[in-house]
Design a protein around this motif. Structure first.
Motif, mmCIF file in Angstrom:
data_model
loop_
_atom_site.group_PDB
_atom_site.id
_atom_site.type_symbol
_atom_site.label_atom_id
_atom_site.label_comp_id
_atom_site.label_asym_id
_atom_site.label_seq_id
_atom_site.Cartn_x
_atom_site.Cartn_y
_atom_site.Cartn_z
ATOM 1 N N LEU A 185 10.431 -17.855 -12.292
ATOM 2 C CA LEU A 185 11.130 -18.178 -11.556
ATOM 3 C C LEU A 185 12.677 -18.292 -11.710
ATOM 4 N N PHE A 194 17.464 -20.600 -3.499
ATOM 5 C CA PHE A 194 16.610 -20.647 -4.820
ATOM 6 C C PHE A 194 17.313 -21.514 -5.980
ATOM 7 N N LEU A 197 17.254 -24.076 -8.507
ATOM 8 C CA LEU A 197 15.848 -24.432 -9.217
ATOM 9 C C LEU A 197 16.063 -24.021 -10.699
ATOM 10 N N TYR A 226 13.481 -30.868 -2.745
ATOM 11 C CA TYR A 226 13.119 -29.051 -3.400
ATOM 12 C C TYR A 226 11.795 -29.571 -2.021
ATOM 13 N N VAL A 237 7.213 -20.548 -5.103
ATOM 14 C CA VAL A 237 7.786 -21.452 -5.997
ATOM 15 C C VAL A 237 6.309 -22.036 -6.930
#
Length: 882
Positions: A185, A194, A197, A226, A237
């Motif tokens: 991640l 992203f 995130l 998202y 993801v």
């Protein structure tokens, strides 16, 4: 030019000029028409460009499959024929449309038909495991050619990102997410779209946990911020959160993108394959373990009027080539069929086979002639035969129910007279239950292969011939002896028939444990349960048909408990399939050079610089030798010195290769094949082969591998700076066996005992044990993980794994050298300790395995036999894969 005087008085010249003017006007008019025609042709040709783009995209997608299996070969001529057939089969647009609209609809129909035709024709020659992979490659290749797939997202999805995690990166905010998932991640957050995130993950942790806990995470809605991510971005993801569900995610993604048809492979049809064949194109069966297509082929030959002597078959091997060639020559003239079985066993004759196939012409071959070939995957099989032939795979159905059914429908069990078991006297009552027991055992050991190392260290190819000989031996033993000789049966089956294939001693132990219950006096009683879930029982039927009915009533799918495994084994299987999918897709991608994979040269240079900057200086062996000299009573000094030499060699290779790669990126040195492979590995986030030649065993991705290496170097630097550790990190050693030998040798020399009389008395230490002071005898060690079970610290014995927890940390151990005769015999499980999770290794020049380290004696409950944990596949590991 011949005209004299005033040209206006020369009528001939005037006439010539007039006709030239007329001709010039005609040419100009025709040129205008030609230009208009050329423009119209260009417009028409450009209208077909989308079809050409799709056709070329699909062809290169097909060509890439050869990287996955050497039998997946397809020629351009084969593809052109397939495309021409698609043109004929594609539907026509409705009448009355304008030309442009009619053309547009016609091309859409042609593209759809060509795509579907490619999928169906290629699928019949692929193994089941590669069919979803192929449709995924088709979907993503189409998206990439249309510019609909971001290359950085594509690279991340396959590799999980590359490069090291910065020291100041945010820490994992939730306990339920794996460290590897959080690291991915962090890398994903570096891509466009992203960024927030990671920072917002903790705030929405409860919503993300719902997705994490779901059985179908790909169908759960994302948090609002998202919710607008593209389908492929969602895959990126989800890859971080639930890697075990990647195959299911890909299945849904392909279905959404291309349609449900592309995730439902067409059923195998020998009739369709035959219809696509010709006298000059061989038909090739690509074999899989446990498959024998001969009975199906002979039955098909009967339906086509080629039964009896019109179909000649021969199994290739030493000296069979000339006989096979005579068969082919005869059949070419009389129009028969020839079946050459097991071509992979006759590698030396493959060039002759290639020449025979090249010489097959319509003039030479009878119109009814067909050449059928069967072969397991082999790099020696002629590529030209594969490219121009009709390839087929027809794997046996998967699952325990299908396996049992196949066994009872195969010879000799399917023979009613054989199954009746006449002439056995008092043993007649045990005959049919033991046949079922044997068939169940046969199914279990085959199905355990799909669980990877948890099932078998080495995936053995047990097949129907093992079952056939075992059933015949069972009948012979029951006829010869007054009582059922269970011990003799277990020996014949477990050590000879099936056991003869088993080369790993831990696998042999597992095979014996799996065989113990089915071949026992208890197992012949009606209602005996073969699995802990109670689903698989001894039927107690009286006839062959009765057994078939009982088998057909079993569930299509089974839990891992049917094979003696914990339910978590399903997650292990899913993760294994995920790794295989990623590895297969990566193998099809064009080899990235010094900037491949969409990373660019700057990114590659940054990765190389980041790794090189983190490496500490090489160990000073002279200083280490002075501070830790070789001593008779301190073998650990020798172990330390040997370890430092090995790590210096490894870090030297890493430093020099990274430096050369950075120079090659700048054009200062030639980019060799080794450096190119190194660059590809760094971009894809995998361990470079160049480093692994000098490295300790590891299955970690690049980032985790480098972090692990730095931790090992820090461990030995601490040893040099602070003295001999009181608590050894056993996973940090290059050669773990040398460390264990050093510990035993210290005790042996101090007490004047031969070292071969010693063993380790092993104690699992409680969590509050003080390891800051070294023990008087032996060593304290830590860093060991358990797979397939956990250590219950409250009861100090092995316990069942908790749901979704695949690995647990084993508490510290006290390895205390003692005379083997003096070691107390407590209830324990002899747990194999491996360096990596693949569990297989080879014998090195030292006589030690490159993977297996030793057996650990872990305490267990008295009432829980050791065989329970053997069937669970419980093992200890020095390191994990993430």
């Amino acid at each position: 030019s011949e005209s004299e005087g005033n040209i206006l008085d020369d009528q001939t010249a005037i006439d010539v000029l007039s006709s030239s003017k007329v001709l010039s006007d005609e040419i100009a008019q025709k040129q205008v028409v030609a230009d208009a025609t050329a423009e119209r042709l260009d417009r028409t040709r450009e209208g077909y460009v989308p079809t050409a783009v799709r056709a070329s995209t699909l062809f290169f997608c097909i060509a890439d499959m050869a990287h996955i299996d050497p039998m997946y070969q397809y020629s351009l001529q084969w593809y052109i024929t397939l495309f021409e057939r698609a043109i004929d089969e594609a539907g026509q647009p409705p009448a009355g449309l304008k030309d442009a609209e009619a053309l547009s609809q016609r091309l859409e129909l042609l593209i759809a038909q060509n795509t579907l035709s490619v999928y169906r024709n290629v699928c019949r020659s692929l193994y089941e495991k590669d069919k979803l992979l192929f449709s995924f490659l088709m979907a993503t290749s189409i998206m990439r050619s249309a510019g609909e797939l971001d290359e950085s997202e594509w690279t991340f999805f396959l590799t999980g990102g590359s490069g090291l995690i910065p020291d100041d990166a945010p820490k994992k905010p939730v306990p339920w997410l794996a460290e590897r998932g959080w690291g991915e991640l962090l890398r994903l957050s570096e891509l466009d779209g992203f960024g927030p995130l990671v920072h917002a993950f903790g705030a929405k942790a409860s919503e993300w946990e719902v997705i994490y806990e779901s059985a179908t995470p790909q169908r759960e809605p994302f948090p609002a911020a998202y919710g607008s991510l593209s389908n492929f971005a969602r895959l990126c993801v989800l890859r971080c959160l639930r890697p075990d569900k990647v195959v299911s995610m890909v299945n849904d993604f392909v279905g959404d993108r291309l349609g449900a048809t592309f995730v439902e492979p067409p059923p195998f049809s020998l009739e369709d394959c035959y219809a696509d064949s010709s006298p000059t194109a061989p038909l090739v069966f690509i074999l899989s373990p446990g498959q024998d297509p001969m009975s199906q082929l002979l039955k098909f030959a009967e339906t086509k009027g080629f039964g009896g002597r019109r179909t000649q078959a021969i199994s290739l091997g030493q000296g069979q080539g000339p006989l096979a060639q005579r068969m082919i020559n005869d059949a070419l003239g009389n129009g028969g069929w020839v079946v050459l079985q097991n071509c992979h066993l006759a590698t030396s004759w493959m060039t002759s086979l290639e020449k025979i196939c090249e010489d097959l012409t319509p003039e030479r071959a009878h119109v009814d002639f067909r050449l059928w070939l069967t072969s397991s995957p082999s790099k020696h099989f002629p590529v030209s035969v594969l490219q121009n032939g009709v390839k087929m795979t027809n794997e046996p159905p998967k699952g325990l129910r299908a396996n049992l059914l196949g066994s009872f429908l195969a010879d000799p069990i399917s023979d009613e007279a054989f199954f009746a078991g006449d002439g056995m006297g008092e043993n007649a009552a045990a005959w049919t239950p033991l046949v079922f027991s044997l068939a169940f055992f046969h199914g279990v050991i085959q199905e355990r292969r799909k669980f990877g190392a948890l099932g078998w260290n080495i995936p053995y190819e047990f097949n129907e011939s093992d079952l056939r000989i075992s059933v015949r031996q069972l009948r012979l033993f029951l006829t010869m002896f007054d009582d059922v000789p269970f011990e003799a049966l277990r020996y014949c089956f477990g050590e000879a028939n099936y056991g003869g294939r088993v080369t790993d001693d831990k696998d042999r132990r597992c095979l014996s444990a799996l065989l113990a219950e089915p071949i026992s006096a208890a197992a012949i009683e009606p209602g005996f349960t073969f699995s802990s879930d109670g689903v698989y029982c001894q039927p107690g039927a009286a006839t062959h048909e009765g057994y078939l009915e009982s088998i057909r009533a079993l569930p299509l799918m089974q839990l891992p408990t049917a094979f003696g495994l914990h339910e978590n084994a399903d997650i292990t299987k899913d993760l294994k399939e995920t790794r295989e999918l990623f590895d297969a897709v990566l193998s099809t991608q064009a080899r990235a050079g010094a900037g491949g994979g969409g990373g660019g040269e700057d990114v590659l240079d940054k990765i190389a610089e980041g790794i090189a900057s983190k490496l500490p200086p090489a160990f000073d062996l002279d200083v280490a030798g002075a501070n830790y000299p070789v001593q008779y009573l301190e073998s650990m000094n020798t172990v330390l010195h040997q370890e430092l030499i090995r790590f210096n060699r490894l870090t030297s290779v890493i430093r020099s290769s990274l430096a050369s790669l950075r120079k090659a990126i700048r054009g200062l040195v030639v980019m060799s094949s080794d450096l190119e492979a190194l660059g590809t590995a760094l971009v894809q986030g995998v361990r470079p082969a160049l480093w692994m030649k000098r490295s300790f065993p590891s299955l970690k991705p690049l980032g985790s591998y480098v972090s692990d290496l730095l931790a090992r170097l820090a461990f030995f630097q601490g040893w040099l700076d602070n003295g001999v550790p009181t608590h050894f990190w056993i996973s940090g050693f290059f050669f773990t066996q040398a460390f264990l030998t050093g510990s035993s040798q210290n005790y042996a020399r101090a007490n004047a005992i031969p070292i071969d009389h010693l063993g380790f008395d092993m104690h699992v230490l409680p969590a509050n044990h003080d390891c800051s002071v070294a023990p008087q005898e032996g060593v304290y060690v830590h860093g060991i993980f358990l797979e397939g079970a956990r250590f219950d610290e409250s009861s100090a014995v092995l316990g069942e794994s908790e749901p979704k927890v695949l690995f647990t940390k084993l508490p510290s151990l006290w390895l205390r050298p003692q005379r083997e005769a003096d070691i107390a015999d407590r209830a324990h499980y002899l747990c194999p300790l491996y360096k990596t999770s693949d569990r297989r290794g080879t014998l090195s020049t030292t006589g030690h395995s490159t993977n297996f380290v030793m057996f650990l004696k872990l305490p267990r409950l008295e009432e829980q036999p050791q065989e329970h944990w053997v069937k669970r596949g419980v093992a200890a590991l020095c390191e994990l894969d993430d």
